[in-house]
Design a protein around this motif. Structure first.
Motif, PDB file in Angstrom:
ATOM      1  N   TYR A 126      32.695 -15.883 -31.465  1.00 40.27           N
ATOM      2  CA  TYR A 126      32.425 -17.053 -30.628  1.00 40.27           C
ATOM      3  C   TYR A 126      33.636 -17.979 -30.477  1.00 40.27           C
ATOM      4  O   TYR A 126      33.522 -19.195 -30.555  1.00 40.27           O
ATOM      5  CB  TYR A 126      31.172 -17.784 -31.142  1.00 40.27           C
ATOM      6  N   TYR A 192      34.240 -19.951 -26.348  1.00 44.73           N
ATOM      7  CA  TYR A 192      33.531 -18.751 -25.883  1.00 44.73           C
ATOM      8  C   TYR A 192      32.575 -19.137 -24.767  1.00 44.73           C
ATOM      9  O   TYR A 192      31.727 -20.022 -24.946  1.00 44.73           O
ATOM     10  CB  TYR A 192      32.757 -18.169 -27.063  1.00 44.73           C
ATOM     11  N   LYS A 223      21.054 -11.413 -31.223  1.00 45.89           N
ATOM     12  CA  LYS A 223      21.746 -10.116 -31.157  1.00 45.89           C
ATOM     13  C   LYS A 223      21.525  -9.307 -32.433  1.00 45.89           C
ATOM     14  O   LYS A 223      22.189  -8.300 -32.655  1.00 45.89           O
ATOM     15  CB  LYS A 223      23.246 -10.341 -30.961  1.00 45.89           C
ATOM     16  N   ASP A 287      26.658   1.117 -24.092  1.00 48.98           N
ATOM     17  CA  ASP A 287      25.502   0.949 -23.222  1.00 48.98           C
ATOM     18  C   ASP A 287      25.624   1.839 -21.986  1.00 48.98           C
ATOM     19  O   ASP A 287      24.715   2.620 -21.660  1.00 48.98           O
ATOM     20  CB  ASP A 287      25.486  -0.526 -22.776  1.00 48.98           C
ATOM     21  N   GLU A 343      34.958  -0.363 -37.125  1.00 49.89           N
ATOM     22  CA  GLU A 343      35.393  -1.629 -37.709  1.00 49.89           C
ATOM     23  C   GLU A 343      35.135  -1.664 -39.216  1.00 49.89           C
ATOM     24  O   GLU A 343      36.025  -2.050 -39.979  1.00 49.89           O
ATOM     25  CB  GLU A 343      34.692  -2.778 -36.979  1.00 49.89           C
TER      26      GLU A 343
HETATM   27  N1  EPU Z   1      27.005  -5.858 -23.969  1.00 51.98           N
HETATM   28  C1  EPU Z   1      26.287  -4.786 -23.506  1.00 51.98           C
HETATM   29  N2  EPU Z   1      25.182  -4.373 -24.220  1.00 51.98           N
HETATM   30  C2  EPU Z   1      24.792  -4.976 -25.358  1.00 51.98           C
HETATM   31  C3  EPU Z   1      25.510  -6.086 -25.830  1.00 51.98           C
HETATM   32  C4  EPU Z   1      26.636  -6.509 -25.122  1.00 51.98           C
HETATM   33  O1  EPU Z   1      26.621  -4.232 -22.476  1.00 51.98           O
HETATM   34  O2  EPU Z   1      23.802  -4.528 -25.966  1.00 51.98           O
HETATM   35  C5  EPU Z   1      28.222  -6.275 -23.226  1.00 51.98           C
HETATM   36  C6  EPU Z   1      27.996  -7.459 -22.361  1.00 51.98           C
HETATM   37  O3  EPU Z   1      28.694  -7.223 -21.149  1.00 51.98           O
HETATM   38  C7  EPU Z   1      28.655  -8.600 -23.115  1.00 51.98           C
HETATM   39  C8  EPU Z   1      29.792  -7.882 -23.826  1.00 51.98           C
HETATM   40  O4  EPU Z   1      29.231  -6.598 -24.147  1.00 51.98           O
HETATM   41  O5  EPU Z   1      29.147  -9.573 -22.272  1.00 51.98           O
HETATM   42  C9  EPU Z   1      30.270  -8.556 -25.070  1.00 51.98           C
HETATM   43  O6  EPU Z   1      29.178  -8.762 -25.977  1.00 51.98           O
HETATM   44  P1  EPU Z   1      29.197  -9.947 -27.049  1.00 51.98           P
HETATM   45  O7  EPU Z   1      29.503 -11.226 -26.379  1.00 51.98           O
HETATM   46  O8  EPU Z   1      27.959  -9.862 -27.861  1.00 51.98           O
HETATM   47  O9  EPU Z   1      30.469  -9.656 -27.929  1.00 51.98           O
HETATM   48  P2  EPU Z   1      31.026  -8.327 -28.601  1.00 51.98           P
HETATM   49  O10 EPU Z   1      32.377  -8.126 -27.999  1.00 51.98           O
HETATM   50  O11 EPU Z   1      30.077  -7.206 -28.521  1.00 51.98           O
HETATM   51  C10 EPU Z   1      32.282  -9.592 -30.474  1.00 51.98           C
HETATM   52  C11 EPU Z   1      32.514  -9.380 -31.939  1.00 51.98           C
HETATM   53  C12 EPU Z   1      31.332  -9.891 -32.743  1.00 51.98           C
HETATM   54  C13 EPU Z   1      31.124 -11.357 -32.421  1.00 51.98           C
HETATM   55  C14 EPU Z   1      30.899 -11.509 -30.915  1.00 51.98           C
HETATM   56  C15 EPU Z   1      30.812 -12.938 -30.497  1.00 51.98           C
HETATM   57  C16 EPU Z   1      33.929  -7.422 -32.173  1.00 51.98           C
HETATM   58  C17 EPU Z   1      34.008  -5.980 -32.535  1.00 51.98           C
HETATM   59  N3  EPU Z   1      32.720  -7.971 -32.208  1.00 51.98           N
HETATM   60  O12 EPU Z   1      31.191  -8.769 -30.122  1.00 51.98           O
HETATM   61  O13 EPU Z   1      31.669  -9.772 -34.108  1.00 51.98           O
HETATM   62  O14 EPU Z   1      30.028 -11.877 -33.127  1.00 51.98           O
HETATM   63  O15 EPU Z   1      32.026 -10.933 -30.202  1.00 51.98           O
HETATM   64  O16 EPU Z   1      32.069 -13.526 -30.553  1.00 51.98           O
HETATM   65  O17 EPU Z   1      34.953  -8.040 -31.896  1.00 51.98           O
HETATM   66  C18 EPU Z   1      31.588  -8.238 -35.924  1.00 51.98           C
HETATM   67  O18 EPU Z   1      32.819  -8.147 -35.814  1.00 51.98           O
HETATM   68  O19 EPU Z   1      30.947  -7.611 -36.820  1.00 51.98           O
HETATM   69  C19 EPU Z   1      30.871  -9.069 -34.969  1.00 51.98           C
HETATM   70  C20 EPU Z   1      29.549  -9.154 -34.952  1.00 51.98           C
END
Ligand code: EPU
Length: 351
Positions: A126, A192, A223, A287, A343
């Motif tokens: 975030y 974010y 999530k 997805d 990861e």
């Molecule tokens: N999306 C999908 N399907 C899903 C979920 C997401 O298509 O089921 C797509 C959407 O387009 C969304 C995009 O993926 O806009 C990004 O999703 P999200 O904002 O949830 O972020 P993320 O990139 O999947 C990263 C971190 C998380 C962190 C979130 C919020 C990594 C690997 N993961 O997830 O960190 O909480 O951003 O900042 O960088 C972790 O590292 O364990 C973790 C949970």
């Protein structure tokens, strides 16, 4: 210090997976941590460091060596300077900084695991990552046998990476020091977009830090990213794969694949990742490759709330989890030509 033999490791991980350790030591002071590490190194015994267990995939066979659980405590706030012992629970520490009216880590609320783990993969979410606030890391250097204080500038922090991750057997993190901000109870600027939207503000605005923290906790819970022992949908390591960083050329090839497969009007998430690089979304790739929320028929499945979290539905083994992870990685590669990288840290197994 506590010592057990043939001790199950699964209960020490958020996946609840993995076999036993030949020996498990729980250390509650830095001196105990150092003594256990020295002993293992002097006797040539394999050593596994366990913090909060939220980023670990341990083999079903377990660990034939010494597992060292870091259970040190220490939360010291001096003005805006914070020092955390490695064993402190990270999410609780975040809550305490917010209660103290300080800003800088409020968007890292709800991340499972220990404080000592945060610099290793530069924990982030975030719009914040710990590289923004860490000033120093105190670590035991297994190569020299000395305790060293490493300034943030020398930690080589990058997206989910650091010098500690690059050289994983060298340092054992003992303490992490942060410089927070006293913004009269306000958060750091919200970066974010999803968080800004949920708060009803513009990116760059500040809100009460407590409100930022609560909003992030709600987003995470939506999530499945807040650990709940009762809810198998959260028996995960958070994101299982890193978001891929592509060169400009790789990104162009990727966009062409997407257009071919899904149509020219489909725009995958893209974030600038430094000169010549673009970051895309692993969750999106998974997805769109057909592994939608809840995918899987066995005891290891994709979370019903987020495609990036692989979960243990209660009866899984590490092999079940890895089989799912390999299937997802292969499917994404087949569909989009992008190879996902795990990861969490793997112990005694690899993807
Ligand atoms: N999306 C999908 N399907 C899903 C979920 C997401 O298509 O089921 C797509 C959407 O387009 C969304 C995009 O993926 O806009 C990004 O999703 P999200 O904002 O949830 O972020 P993320 O990139 O999947 C990263 C971190 C998380 C962190 C979130 C919020 C990594 C690997 N993961 O997830 O960190 O909480 O951003 O900042 O960088 C972790 O590292 O364990 C973790 C949970």
């Amino acid at each position: 210090m506590q010592e057990r033999h043939d001790a199950p490791l699964a209960p020490l991980t958020t996946f609840r997976l993995g076999g036993p350790a030949r020996r498990l030591i729980t250390a509650t002071t830095d001196a105990e941590v150092i003594a256990a590490v020295r002993e293992a190194d002097e006797t040539g015994t394999p050593l596994l460091i366990i913090g909060g267990g939220s980023n670990l995939v341990i083999s079903d066979k377990g660990f034939d060596g010494t597992a060292l659980r870091i259970a040190t405590t220490g939360f010291t706030l001096d003005g805006t300077a914070l020092e955390l012992a490695a064993g402190e629970n990270w999410s609780d520490a975040v809550a305490r900084t917010v209660e103290a009216g300080l800003a800088g880590v409020e968007c890292l609320a709800g991340i499972p695991g220990s404080a000592g783990a945060t610099p290793i993969q530069n924990v982030g979410a975030y719009g914040q990552d710990v590289a923004q606030t860490i000033t120093e890391v105190v670590a035991y250097d297994r190569r020299t046998g000395e305790t060293v204080t490493i300034p943030a500038a020398d930690c080589a922090f990058a997206y989910r990476h650091s010098r500690f991750k690059a050289d994983p057997t060298r340092y054992v993190v003992l303490r992490v020091r942060f410089e927070l901000e006293d913004a009269d109870g306000l958060s750091a600027p919200i970066r974010y977009p999803e968080t800004a939207r949920a708060l009803g503000v513009e990116a760059g605005d500040r809100v009460p830090a407590a409100q930022a923290r609560e909003t992030v906790l709600k987003l995470r819970a939506g999530k499945g990213m807040v650990l709940d022992p009762e809810d198998h949908d959260t028996w995960s390591a958070g994101s299982f794969f890193c978001n891929p960083i592509l060169t400009t050329a790789e990104h162009a090839a990727f966009l062409a694949r997407v257009a071919d497969r899904l149509g020219a009007d489909v725009a995958p998430p893209a974030y600038p990742a430094g000169e010549g690089f673009m970051k895309t979304s692993a969750a999106w790739l998974i997805d769109k490759a057909g592994f939608t929320k809840g995918y899987g028929a066995g005891p290891a499945r994709i979370s019903t709330k987020h495609t990036l979290a692989l979960t243990n539905r209660g009866e899984a083994t590490t092999e079940d989890l890895l089989a799912l992870a390999r299937e997802v990685r292969a499917g994404v590669h087949e569909a989009f030509g992008v190879t996902l990288v795990n990861e969490p840290v793997t112990v005694g197994v690899s993807l």
